[in-house]
Design an enzyme around this catalytic site. Sequence first.
Site, PDB file in Angstrom:
ATOM      1  N   TYR A 150       0.826  -1.201   0.000  1.00  0.00           N
ATOM      2  CA  TYR A 150       0.000   0.000   0.000  1.00  0.00           C
ATOM      3  C   TYR A 150       0.862   1.253   0.000  1.00  0.00           C
ATOM      4  O   TYR A 150       1.810   1.375   0.777  1.00  0.00           O
ATOM      5  CB  TYR A 150      -0.936   0.024   1.211  1.00  0.00           C
ATOM      6  CG  TYR A 150      -1.891   1.201   1.140  1.00  0.00           C
ATOM      7  CD1 TYR A 150      -2.909   1.216   0.179  1.00  0.00           C
ATOM      8  CD2 TYR A 150      -1.765   2.297   1.977  1.00  0.00           C
ATOM      9  CE1 TYR A 150      -3.766   2.302   0.078  1.00  0.00           C
ATOM     10  CE2 TYR A 150      -2.624   3.378   1.891  1.00  0.00           C
ATOM     11  CZ  TYR A 150      -3.615   3.376   0.929  1.00  0.00           C
ATOM     12  OH  TYR A 150      -4.466   4.450   0.819  1.00  0.00           O
ATOM     13  N   GLN A 158     -10.391   0.218   1.758  1.00  0.00           N
ATOM     14  CA  GLN A 158     -10.861  -0.634   0.660  1.00  0.00           C
ATOM     15  C   GLN A 158      -9.701  -1.337  -0.060  1.00  0.00           C
ATOM     16  O   GLN A 158      -9.869  -2.449  -0.563  1.00  0.00           O
ATOM     17  CB  GLN A 158     -11.723   0.164  -0.325  1.00  0.00           C
ATOM     18  CG  GLN A 158     -11.098   1.408  -0.894  1.00  0.00           C
ATOM     19  CD  GLN A 158     -11.406   2.653  -0.078  1.00  0.00           C
ATOM     20  OE1 GLN A 158     -11.526   2.594   1.142  1.00  0.00           O
ATOM     21  NE2 GLN A 158     -11.532   3.788  -0.755  1.00  0.00           N
ATOM     22  N   ASN A 212      -3.175   6.065   6.872  1.00  0.00           N
ATOM     23  CA  ASN A 212      -3.795   6.795   7.977  1.00  0.00           C
ATOM     24  C   ASN A 212      -4.386   5.812   8.987  1.00  0.00           C
ATOM     25  O   ASN A 212      -4.243   4.596   8.880  1.00  0.00           O
ATOM     26  CB  ASN A 212      -4.848   7.783   7.460  1.00  0.00           C
ATOM     27  CG  ASN A 212      -5.978   7.079   6.713  1.00  0.00           C
ATOM     28  OD1 ASN A 212      -6.226   5.887   6.885  1.00  0.00           O
ATOM     29  ND2 ASN A 212      -6.681   7.821   5.881  1.00  0.00           N
ATOM     30  N   GLN A 241       7.806  16.445  10.253  1.00  0.00           N
ATOM     31  CA  GLN A 241       6.813  15.390  10.442  1.00  0.00           C
ATOM     32  C   GLN A 241       5.411  15.963  10.564  1.00  0.00           C
ATOM     33  O   GLN A 241       4.436  15.358  10.115  1.00  0.00           O
ATOM     34  CB  GLN A 241       7.155  14.557  11.679  1.00  0.00           C
ATOM     35  CG  GLN A 241       8.457  13.794  11.558  1.00  0.00           C
ATOM     36  CD  GLN A 241       8.522  12.930  10.308  1.00  0.00           C
ATOM     37  OE1 GLN A 241       7.737  12.013  10.126  1.00  0.00           O
ATOM     38  NE2 GLN A 241       9.465  13.232   9.425  1.00  0.00           N
ATOM     39  N   HIS A 290       3.068  16.250   7.460  1.00  0.00           N
ATOM     40  CA  HIS A 290       2.415  15.082   6.861  1.00  0.00           C
ATOM     41  C   HIS A 290       0.899  15.137   7.007  1.00  0.00           C
ATOM     42  O   HIS A 290       0.161  14.800   6.079  1.00  0.00           O
ATOM     43  CB  HIS A 290       2.904  13.792   7.525  1.00  0.00           C
ATOM     44  CG  HIS A 290       4.191  13.274   6.997  1.00  0.00           C
ATOM     45  ND1 HIS A 290       4.282  12.519   5.858  1.00  0.00           N
ATOM     46  CD2 HIS A 290       5.452  13.386   7.471  1.00  0.00           C
ATOM     47  CE1 HIS A 290       5.537  12.188   5.628  1.00  0.00           C
ATOM     48  NE2 HIS A 290       6.275  12.702   6.612  1.00  0.00           N
ATOM     49  N   GLU A 301       7.831   6.118  16.367  1.00  0.00           N
ATOM     50  CA  GLU A 301       8.125   5.650  15.007  1.00  0.00           C
ATOM     51  C   GLU A 301       9.530   6.117  14.615  1.00  0.00           C
ATOM     52  O   GLU A 301      10.365   5.325  14.174  1.00  0.00           O
ATOM     53  CB  GLU A 301       7.081   6.234  14.046  1.00  0.00           C
ATOM     54  CG  GLU A 301       7.350   5.890  12.591  1.00  0.00           C
ATOM     55  CD  GLU A 301       6.470   6.683  11.648  1.00  0.00           C
ATOM     56  OE1 GLU A 301       6.323   6.260  10.488  1.00  0.00           O
ATOM     57  OE2 GLU A 301       5.925   7.734  12.048  1.00  0.00           O
ATOM     58  N   HIS A 302       9.774   7.414  14.733  1.00  0.00           N
ATOM     59  CA  HIS A 302      11.096   7.997  14.477  1.00  0.00           C
ATOM     60  C   HIS A 302      11.612   8.613  15.776  1.00  0.00           C
ATOM     61  O   HIS A 302      10.918   9.424  16.382  1.00  0.00           O
ATOM     62  CB  HIS A 302      11.027   9.108  13.431  1.00  0.00           C
ATOM     63  CG  HIS A 302      10.322   8.750  12.162  1.00  0.00           C
ATOM     64  ND1 HIS A 302       8.999   9.086  11.927  1.00  0.00           N
ATOM     65  CD2 HIS A 302      10.761   8.100  11.068  1.00  0.00           C
ATOM     66  CE1 HIS A 302       8.663   8.659  10.720  1.00  0.00           C
ATOM     67  NE2 HIS A 302       9.702   8.049  10.184  1.00  0.00           N
ATOM     68  N   ASP A 354      13.570   9.015   5.460  1.00  0.00           N
ATOM     69  CA  ASP A 354      12.387   8.999   4.613  1.00  0.00           C
ATOM     70  C   ASP A 354      12.733   8.701   3.157  1.00  0.00           C
ATOM     71  O   ASP A 354      11.884   8.206   2.408  1.00  0.00           O
ATOM     72  CB  ASP A 354      11.663  10.348   4.685  1.00  0.00           C
ATOM     73  CG  ASP A 354      10.885  10.518   5.976  1.00  0.00           C
ATOM     74  OD1 ASP A 354      10.596   9.514   6.641  1.00  0.00           O
ATOM     75  OD2 ASP A 354      10.556  11.678   6.314  1.00  0.00           O
ATOM     76  N   GLU A 403       1.603 -36.969  28.724  1.00  0.00           N
ATOM     77  CA  GLU A 403       0.579 -36.066  28.190  1.00  0.00           C
ATOM     78  C   GLU A 403      -0.699 -36.797  27.808  1.00  0.00           C
ATOM     79  O   GLU A 403      -1.631 -36.191  27.275  1.00  0.00           O
ATOM     80  CB  GLU A 403       1.141 -35.305  26.985  1.00  0.00           C
ATOM     81  CG  GLU A 403       2.284 -34.348  27.370  1.00  0.00           C
ATOM     82  CD  GLU A 403       2.751 -33.478  26.223  1.00  0.00           C
ATOM     83  OE1 GLU A 403       2.334 -33.734  25.065  1.00  0.00           O
ATOM     84  OE2 GLU A 403       3.526 -32.533  26.478  1.00  0.00           O
ATOM     85  N   HIS A 425       1.317 -41.134  20.071  1.00  0.00           N
ATOM     86  CA  HIS A 425       2.520 -40.419  19.655  1.00  0.00           C
ATOM     87  C   HIS A 425       3.750 -41.317  19.835  1.00  0.00           C
ATOM     88  O   HIS A 425       4.602 -41.414  18.936  1.00  0.00           O
ATOM     89  CB  HIS A 425       2.699 -39.144  20.482  1.00  0.00           C
ATOM     90  CG  HIS A 425       1.838 -38.000  20.048  1.00  0.00           C
ATOM     91  ND1 HIS A 425       0.476 -38.057  20.043  1.00  0.00           N
ATOM     92  CD2 HIS A 425       2.164 -36.750  19.598  1.00  0.00           C
ATOM     93  CE1 HIS A 425      -0.014 -36.906  19.625  1.00  0.00           C
ATOM     94  NE2 HIS A 425       0.991 -36.096  19.341  1.00  0.00           N
TER      95      HIS A 425
END
Length: 445
Positions: A131, A195, A230, A275, A278, A344-345, A378, A432, A437
């Site tokens: 994306y 979407q 977003n 920043q 943005h 994030e940064h 960036d 067990e 097994h």
Amino acid sequence: MPVISRIDLRGLALTTAELRRAIPRATLDVEAATGAVEPILADVRGRGAAALRDLAERFDGVRPVHVRVPAAELAAALEGLDPTLRAALELAAGRVRQGHTAQLPTATTTEVAPGAQVRQRWVPVRRVGLYVPGGLALYPSSVVMNVVAAQVAGVEGLAVASPPQKDNGGLPDATVLAACALLGVEEVYAVGGAQAVGMFAYGAVGSEEADGGAGAELCVPVDIITGPGNIYVTAAKRAVRGIVGIDSEAGTTEIAILADSGADPDHVAADLISQAEHDPNAASVLVTDSLGLADAVETRLVERAEATRHSDRVRAALGGPQSAIVLVDDVEQGLAVVDAYAAEHLEIQTADAAAIAERVRSAGAIFVGAYSPVSLGDYVAGSNHILPTGGCAHFSSGLGVMSFMKSVQVIEYTREALAAVTEPLVALANAEGLPAHGEAAQARL
């Protein structure tokens, strides 16, 4: 009214939990956005391309003729790309490719006993959905970050989605298309927001002749969805996690700067604003033990906010609850604050910045010293700018080669090696309550 609020933590001995509550955060979180994206995802799952066109008209103000971008449009976008910008994209891609090639894991073979072998293989997923945002700003650089990391990992099938633009005839931004073509991506969709996440997760069938006809397969579901977006894109990724893999919750951007009195206030203000431009919901946080620096930065923020191109957006971001100047007693307390924030940064502009950076446990990416601004990461640092936000850096990493790979363990024993461990195997199986097994091993001897 100040351009940015202040939070004074001086003289307070706070636990990590108290620090997390004290630091600034956006009021709109991923949980709150989930209710808005669920009907969108359901619509895309049920109606495919018809829903994608309706949603584009609703959210992007344009109804795409082509949901999948024709090959001729990709070629034309690359042909029309400004040579200087093309050179910049090629430089960025080259450095990102170098940085990510170093991340490739190596296969290993471990002989735990004679004839008893465990091999570790690393396998790329087959198909990914990448994306690329396209709302208030356009991000050909995100094409580079997504695509190059996936290519280095060895992914065979790459599909990119980016919002349709009214001023580009319902196609994604021309520079985004050119970046796709430059990197050899042939499958690109004019789909944005939640979407796009739904299309990648569930696939989509066509609804018009431009899609190959009603009911024709338009987009095949992917294995992993990556890329920033977003809060609604982030909420959609969280909603489909488990149906597909996701990289991390890379939502609205944020920066934290840990700085002392030696930092240049103009550098700090410039980086906070870089920043903030943005998105009005972007977070810009300064953590400092210097009241003098705080005052000087605030003065420069006012001056720079007035002069910058997106001044309204910047002022909204700086003045929101997600942004603040946080005052601390010393760098040690500041380190605890930024670790609790998990930005994030994260920029470190202190004495001994490299040593301080080594002590940080939670951050998407760390930028060390006066000459390593976030904007470097960036675009051309060679790192990746798709990073976890909203505190997710406590447990998530930024996008990289490993985002597109999975490990497979291969076990191979000889008869003798199996015989050597059958007795403890049977003991564990019986303990067990699973005797079959043990019998499966005994049947071979």
